[in-house]
Design a protein around this motif. Structure first.
Motif, PDB file in Angstrom:
ATOM      1  N   UNK A  32       0.811  -1.217   0.000  1.00 50.21           N
ATOM      2  CA  UNK A  32       0.000   0.000   0.000  1.00 50.21           C
ATOM      3  C   UNK A  32       0.842   1.264   0.000  1.00 50.21           C
ATOM      4  N   UNK A  33       2.103   1.170   0.345  1.00 47.93           N
ATOM      5  CA  UNK A  33       2.933   2.376   0.424  1.00 47.93           C
ATOM      6  C   UNK A  33       3.563   2.674  -0.923  1.00 47.93           C
ATOM      7  N   UNK A  34       4.016   3.894  -1.043  1.00 49.02           N
ATOM      8  CA  UNK A  34       4.689   4.324  -2.271  1.00 49.02           C
ATOM      9  C   UNK A  34       6.146   4.588  -1.953  1.00 49.02           C
ATOM     10  N   UNK A  35       7.007   4.064  -2.783  1.00 43.76           N
ATOM     11  CA  UNK A  35       8.429   4.289  -2.627  1.00 43.76           C
ATOM     12  C   UNK A  35       8.893   5.208  -3.733  1.00 43.76           C
ATOM     13  N   UNK A  36       9.792   6.085  -3.431  1.00 40.62           N
ATOM     14  CA  UNK A  36      10.305   7.011  -4.427  1.00 40.62           C
ATOM     15  C   UNK A  36       9.715   8.385  -4.239  1.00 40.62           C
TER      16      UNK A  36
END
Length: 130
Positions: A32-36
């Motif tokens: 569910x998380x966003x990386x970058x």
């Protein structure tokens, strides 16, 4: 005294279900998380009723389905857009009007805006198609 039978050894609680839940939560939050880093376009919002005088030649870029472009009604290749607009600019800060035609996707519009921004044209106006 009362005799209730033999005393049984206490049963230890199993940690397996708790570990399963922790791993499921870990997987959920990783998906569910966003990386970058997030990228964005800066758009100025005009106040209704306040118009600015237009100066210079028209610089209307229309974006159609599939990323096809028109500059002032003339079809144009996407790689030639910045050069064609440079010939119409009086100052580097002149405005360029972007309008999406029927069937154009938001990504097509964003791609054109990013290409113009990379070419140094940062004053972009987005108008709604009639």
């Amino acid at each position: 005294m009362f005799a209730f039978g033999q005393r049984r050894a206490r049963r230890r609680a199993s940690l397996t279900p708790m570990i399963d839940v922790v791993f499921l939560l870990l997987v959920f939050f990783m998906l569910a998380s966003r990386f970058g880093s997030e990228a964005g376009l800066t758009l100025a919002v005009a106040n209704p009723g306040q118009g600015a005088a237009w100066s210079g030649p028209p610089r209307l870029v229309e974006i159609a389905e599939g990323g096809a472009l028109w500059l002032n009604g003339v079809p144009l290749a996407p790689e030639a857009l910045a050069g064609a607009l440079a010939a119409l600019m009086q100052r580097p800060g002149d405005a360029v009007v972007l309008r999406a035609r029927d069937g154009a996707e938001v990504q097509d519009l964003v791609s054109v805006a990013e290409a113009l921004h990379a070419a140094g044209l940062t004053r972009l106006m987005l108008v709604q198609a009639p």
